[in-house]
Design an enzyme around this catalytic site. Sequence first.
Site, PDB file in Angstrom:
ATOM      1  N   ASN A 155       0.806  -1.230   0.000  1.00  0.00           N
ATOM      2  CA  ASN A 155       0.000   0.000   0.000  1.00  0.00           C
ATOM      3  C   ASN A 155       0.838   1.279   0.000  1.00  0.00           C
ATOM      4  O   ASN A 155       0.461   2.264  -0.630  1.00  0.00           O
ATOM      5  CB  ASN A 155      -1.018  -0.012   1.140  1.00  0.00           C
ATOM      6  N   GLY A 231       2.093  -5.913   7.351  1.00  0.00           N
ATOM      7  CA  GLY A 231       1.173  -6.575   6.438  1.00  0.00           C
ATOM      8  C   GLY A 231      -0.057  -7.023   7.183  1.00  0.00           C
ATOM      9  O   GLY A 231      -0.420  -6.437   8.212  1.00  0.00           O
ATOM     10  N   SER A 232      -0.683  -8.071   6.691  1.00  0.00           N
ATOM     11  CA  SER A 232      -1.964  -8.469   7.275  1.00  0.00           C
ATOM     12  C   SER A 232      -1.770  -9.332   8.531  1.00  0.00           C
ATOM     13  O   SER A 232      -0.729  -9.970   8.711  1.00  0.00           O
ATOM     14  CB  SER A 232      -2.770  -9.238   6.235  1.00  0.00           C
ATOM     15  N   THR A 235      -1.092 -13.104   7.703  1.00  0.00           N
ATOM     16  CA  THR A 235       0.304 -13.423   7.356  1.00  0.00           C
ATOM     17  C   THR A 235       1.176 -13.395   8.609  1.00  0.00           C
ATOM     18  O   THR A 235       2.065 -14.231   8.770  1.00  0.00           O
ATOM     19  CB  THR A 235       0.845 -12.430   6.298  1.00  0.00           C
ATOM     20  N   ALA A 236       0.905 -12.450   9.505  1.00  0.00           N
ATOM     21  CA  ALA A 236       1.699 -12.350  10.743  1.00  0.00           C
ATOM     22  C   ALA A 236       1.577 -13.627  11.565  1.00  0.00           C
ATOM     23  O   ALA A 236       2.558 -14.087  12.156  1.00  0.00           O
ATOM     24  CB  ALA A 236       1.240 -11.156  11.556  1.00  0.00           C
ATOM     25  N   GLU A 253       3.568  -5.109  12.365  1.00  0.00           N
ATOM     26  CA  GLU A 253       2.677  -3.952  12.173  1.00  0.00           C
ATOM     27  C   GLU A 253       1.553  -4.421  11.263  1.00  0.00           C
ATOM     28  O   GLU A 253       1.789  -4.670  10.076  1.00  0.00           O
ATOM     29  CB  GLU A 253       3.433  -2.791  11.513  1.00  0.00           C
ATOM     30  N   CYS A 287      -3.273   1.455   6.415  1.00  0.00           N
ATOM     31  CA  CYS A 287      -3.659   0.715   7.630  1.00  0.00           C
ATOM     32  C   CYS A 287      -4.347   1.633   8.637  1.00  0.00           C
ATOM     33  O   CYS A 287      -5.121   1.176   9.469  1.00  0.00           O
ATOM     34  CB  CYS A 287      -2.429   0.072   8.247  1.00  0.00           C
ATOM     35  N   GLU A 468       7.371   0.848  16.591  1.00  0.00           N
ATOM     36  CA  GLU A 468       8.512   1.390  15.860  1.00  0.00           C
ATOM     37  C   GLU A 468       8.519   2.901  16.029  1.00  0.00           C
ATOM     38  O   GLU A 468       7.469   3.510  16.238  1.00  0.00           O
ATOM     39  CB  GLU A 468       8.436   0.966  14.377  1.00  0.00           C
TER      40      GLU A 468
END
Length: 487
Positions: A155, A231-232, A235-236, A253, A287, A468
């Site tokens: 994105n 990412g999503s 996936t995490a 994140e 996000c 972060e």
Amino acid sequence: MAHSKALLELENFIGGKFVPCSSYIDSYNPSTGDVYCRVPDSGKEEVEAAVKAAKDAFPIWSSKSPLERSQILNKLADLIEHDLEAFAQAESKDQGKTITFARTVDIPRAVYNFRFFASSILHHVTECTEMATMGCVHYTLRAPVGVAGLISPWNLPLYLLTWKIAPAIACGNTVVAKPSEMTSVTAWMMCKLLEKAGVPQGVVNVVFGTGAKAGEALVCHPDVPLISFTGSTLTAQRIMEKSAPHCKRLSLELGGKNPAIVFDDADLTQCIPTTLRSSFANQGEICLCTSRIFVQRGIYSEFLKRFVAEAKKWKVGNPSDPTVNVGALISKEHLEKVRSYVKKARAEGARVLCGEGVDSLALPAGNQKGYFMLPTVIAEVKDESCCMQEEIFGPVTCVVAFDTEEEVIERANSVKYGLAATVWSSNVGRVHRVAQRLQSGLVWTNCWLVRDLNLPFGGMKASGIGREGAKDSYEFFTEVKTITIKH
Ligand code: NAD
């Protein structure tokens, strides 16, 4: 699939050299639907070579002083800034975002990421305590960890990738980065500037390819002790599972389902344009975008009327047209997914007030096959509806009414995510009370997306693990050691 020679073909960047790959993936221009670029379909072999190059470069890079590394980061920032227009054009073409957004947000922020960490790395202090009765002083040392694996989404391609590369290398780590297979071009362009900036070979390696092949090979590599992932949430979860046997350090994140809460004393002249931006900027593919707007009942009708009237003015079309506000969504599949949410809302009895299925979308001749969608506002959606619970990640926002402060806090918190919230009110006491109780890593009041990179960024609940920012990234990308000296 046979391709004409005109297609742009990317190469991996390993050990300071561009290296071709044995197979490639097609990359689409979202605003035309045409394949325009071929991206390496890297796997274990390429990741192995990149990790080796990063490991070999680590001793020299990690022994440089923070000042030496800072100067190189600043030089890289200057070089990207010098080519800002070329980077912006490439980002817009590859991602579908408007040229205006790429020029004013994505690329300037990528430049700033390097400048910011070039500066912040010079200003950290470590801790020291004294234990006089024992004749001891204790102090901490921080050292880079090693090879950092960096995985980023589509994105905000260069913006988010550099948000990871800059702190990782500023701290003295070397990196293997894997950008999204859908938006790899600006990372490849950045690689072309590394040597000129003075980044030694092997310090930054970029391996292109899919998550399942290249991403997972990086996550599973035993010589990559830390992974910074954006990412999503799905996936995490997979990354956590795959990295568990190696006890890797993870920064995650993830997605959001961000509420905006509009109290009846809000300044609507500020709130409406900002909430339109927070809902639809970058096609709603941020996000931090707002997708649930809670409006206090007394101003609900007025808000809705004004909000919808303004949303209808957002121009959708060719991303390279500087007057366009909404470009193309990233892919055909994603467009279909976003549309399916509007369909479900309708089937559940919600009212779609503008956009998808209500207004017609006129596109220029060259963009007929692009992945476009009008900004869409949905009202009278139930809190338990998937449109109010799941991340849609497109130009769709839901507006619902509420009565009391207590009620809206509970409803805003009743999703699995906890990334960003926005509160609109002129009552300072209320703003503090509500911000304190929202389950959200970031709370903006009477504004949106105003960031000080010094401060922690990240989400609660399913929106992430870790933070972060200047101090947080420093802590993530370094290993701390406590030393005791008896005198
Ligand atoms: P995604 O999870 O599909 O992919 C992100 C990256 O992970 C890509 O590079 C992808 O190739 C890689 N990947 C996919 N599967 C992998 C695997 N098994 N192992 C290793 N890597 C893998 O996400 P996306 O669709 O690219 O991005 C959109 C999502 O990102 C949204 O949920 C959005 O909210 C989130 N996001 C979060 C932030 C934040 O800062 N919190 C910022 C931007 C985007």
